[in-house]
Design an enzyme around this catalytic site. Structure first.
Site, PDB file in Angstrom:
ATOM      1  N   ASN A 205       0.863  -1.182   0.000  1.00  0.00           N
ATOM      2  CA  ASN A 205       0.000   0.000   0.000  1.00  0.00           C
ATOM      3  C   ASN A 205       0.903   1.236   0.000  1.00  0.00           C
ATOM      4  O   ASN A 205       2.135   1.125   0.024  1.00  0.00           O
ATOM      5  CB  ASN A 205      -0.997  -0.011   1.163  1.00  0.00           C
ATOM      6  CG  ASN A 205      -0.321  -0.026   2.533  1.00  0.00           C
ATOM      7  OD1 ASN A 205       0.756   0.539   2.716  1.00  0.00           O
ATOM      8  ND2 ASN A 205      -0.954  -0.670   3.505  1.00  0.00           N
ATOM      9  N   LEU A 206       0.307   2.402  -0.030  1.00  0.00           N
ATOM     10  CA  LEU A 206       1.096   3.632  -0.173  1.00  0.00           C
ATOM     11  C   LEU A 206       2.029   3.845   1.017  1.00  0.00           C
ATOM     12  O   LEU A 206       3.199   4.215   0.848  1.00  0.00           O
ATOM     13  CB  LEU A 206       0.144   4.826  -0.334  1.00  0.00           C
ATOM     14  CG  LEU A 206       0.756   6.144  -0.800  1.00  0.00           C
ATOM     15  CD1 LEU A 206       1.467   5.982  -2.135  1.00  0.00           C
ATOM     16  CD2 LEU A 206      -0.330   7.227  -0.908  1.00  0.00           C
ATOM     17  N   GLU A 208       3.271   1.531   3.046  1.00  0.00           N
ATOM     18  CA  GLU A 208       4.343   0.542   2.993  1.00  0.00           C
ATOM     19  C   GLU A 208       5.371   0.898   1.930  1.00  0.00           C
ATOM     20  O   GLU A 208       6.576   0.673   2.122  1.00  0.00           O
ATOM     21  CB  GLU A 208       3.750  -0.840   2.715  1.00  0.00           C
ATOM     22  CG  GLU A 208       2.961  -1.405   3.886  1.00  0.00           C
ATOM     23  CD  GLU A 208       2.000  -2.519   3.497  1.00  0.00           C
ATOM     24  OE1 GLU A 208       1.433  -3.143   4.406  1.00  0.00           O
ATOM     25  OE2 GLU A 208       1.788  -2.727   2.282  1.00  0.00           O
ATOM     26  N   ASP A 278      -6.270  -8.347   2.086  1.00  0.00           N
ATOM     27  CA  ASP A 278      -6.268  -9.802   1.910  1.00  0.00           C
ATOM     28  C   ASP A 278      -7.094 -10.197   0.687  1.00  0.00           C
ATOM     29  O   ASP A 278      -6.742 -11.121  -0.046  1.00  0.00           O
ATOM     30  CB  ASP A 278      -6.849 -10.479   3.159  1.00  0.00           C
ATOM     31  CG  ASP A 278      -5.986 -10.260   4.397  1.00  0.00           C
ATOM     32  OD1 ASP A 278      -4.801  -9.910   4.242  1.00  0.00           O
ATOM     33  OD2 ASP A 278      -6.503 -10.445   5.512  1.00  0.00           O
TER      34      ASP A 278
END
Length: 331
Positions: A205-206, A208, A278
Site C-alpha cells: 500500500n502507499l 508501505e 487480503d
C-alpha cells in the site's frame, strides 16, 4: 472482457491451487457493555456479552482464496499452545487444510484480542513474538513448503513481520518457485520489504511503499512524479513483473513493463477497511496464475477490495457478487 469470457475466467478459478506462506493468526473479539469505571483504576469495566475467534493474517487470505473457488494450501509456523489449538480448530471448521502448519514449542501463536463495548474498540491485546524462526523451525517450514509447492499454481507471501518470513527463507522460496515456473505474489510489510527480489507481483500500500523505500512522496493525486519515482525505484530494486499499489480512497495503481494503470476507487458506503488487502492479494494471485494482464487484475482486485469494505469486520469476498459487479462494470 466479454461477459461469457469473464464467467469462464471465474470458473477457471476453481481449478487453481494457491500456496500461502507467512504469518497466520487468530483475531479474537470480546463484545460487551461498559457502564461504569473500575474502582481499581480509571478504566471501564466491560461486561462480556459474547466472544468470537476468527482466522487472520495469511489464514484470512486462505479464506478469500477458498471463497473465490480455488483451493488454498497454508504453510506457516504456529505455537504448540492454546492459541494454536484454536487456530487449527477454526481451520477445520472452515474446511481449510492444516498439513502445512508447523507447531513449535519455542514461540506462541499470534492472537490479537480486541475488547469492544458499545461498538467502540477499547483495547487490543497482542500475544505474539517477532523473532525469526530458529534453525529447526526453518528446516521444517521449508520441507513443508517444498511438499506443497509441487501442488501449487501460484505462491502468495503474506508477511506481517512476525518472524516466519525472513530474507533467507524468502529468497529460497522464490528461487524454488521460479525453478518450477510457478508465479509468486507478495503482500509485504516493512522489515522484509526489499527481500522479495524476482517475485512476479508485488503489492504494497502507499504507506508501505514510503516506509519500505525510506522515501517521502505524496499520493498520485497530489504528487504523481514523486510517486512514480518511488515505483521506479521499487522496480529497479526487486525487478517484479507487476507492481500493484493500493491507494486507499484513491484507488489502485498497476505497472507491467512500461504500461501504467491508474484506477479510481469505487464509490461505496465504507463500513470497515479491515481485510481489504487480503481480498486484493487473493484476487491478484488467481489472475496472475491465469496469466491475466496487470490492468485487468488491478481493476478486478480494486472492485473486490471495495466490496469487502462494505462489510463490518474481516470477511471474505463473495464470488458471485464480484462476478456480477465485474460484468456490470464492463471489466
Amino acid at each position: 472482457m466479454p461477459a461469457d469470457t469473464l464467467s469462464q475466467l471465474f470458473a477457471n478459478f476453481n481449478r487453481l491451487r494457491v500456496l500461502i506462506v507467512g504469518d497466520v493468526m487468530v483475531d479474537a473479539y470480546v463484545w460487551g457493555r461498559a457502564t461504569r469505571l473500575s474502582p481499581e483504576a480509571p478504566v471501564p469495566v466491560v461486561h462480556v456479552a459474547r466472544t468470537e475467534n476468527r482466522l487472520g493474517g495469511a489464514a484470512n487470505v486462505a479464506l478469500n482464496v477458498q471463497a473465490l473457488g480455488a483451493t488454498p494450501l497454508l504453510c506457516a509456523v504456529i505455537g504448540d499452545d492454546a492459541g494454536g489449538d484454536q487456530l487449527l480448530e477454526l481451520l477445520r471448521q472452515c474446511g481449510l487444510p492444516t498439513e502445512g502448519l508447523i507447531r513449535s514449542p519455542h514461540r506462541p501463536t499470534t492472537v490479537k484480542q480486541r475488547i469492544l463495548a458499545q461498538g467502540q474498540q477499547l483495547l487490543r491485546i497482542d500475544s505474539e513474538v517477532e523473532t525469526d524462526l530458529n534453525a529447526d523451525e526453518t528446516a521444517q517450514l521449508l520441507e513443508a513448503y517444498d511438499a506443497l509447492l509441487a501442488q501449487a499454481d501460484v505462491v502468495v507471501f503474506e508477511d506481517y513481520d512476525k518472524g516466519v518470513l525472513r530474507e533467507e527463507i524468502i529468497a529460497t522460496c522464490i528461487a524454488r518457485a521460479r525453478e518450477r515456473g510457478i508465479p509468486t505474489v507478495v503482500d509485504p510489510k516493512k522489515k522484509n520489504f526489499l527481500a522479495y527480489r524476482g517475485c512476479t507481483l508485488f503489492k504494497p500500500n502507499l504507506k508501505e511503499l514510503r516506509e519500505g523505500l525510506k522515501l517521502e512522496f505524496g499520493d498520485p493525486a497530489t504528487d504523481r512524479p514523486g510517486f512514480e519515482t518511488g515505483v521506479a525505484r521499487l522496480r529497479a530494486e526487486l525487478q517484479p513483473e507487476i507492481v500493484l499499489v493500493t491507494l486507499s480512497e484513491h484507488g489502485v495503481f498497476a505497472q507491467q513493463a512500461n504500461e501504467k494503470t491508474y484506477l479510481p476507487a469505487h464509490l461505496r458506503t465504507i463500513s470497515d477497511v479491515s481485510g481489504a488487502g487480503d481480498t486484493v492479494i487473493s484476487i491478484a494471485a488467481l489472475c496472475v496464475a491465469l496469466g491475466q494482464p496487470a490492468p485487468f487484475l488491478a481493476a478486478l482486485a480494486n472492485l473486490g477490495g471495495g466490496l469487502v469494505c462494505e462489510q463490518v469486520g474481516v470477511v471474505p469476498i463473495e464470488k458471485q457478487r464480484l462476478l456480477e459487479e465485474a460484468q456490470e462494470a464492463g471489466l
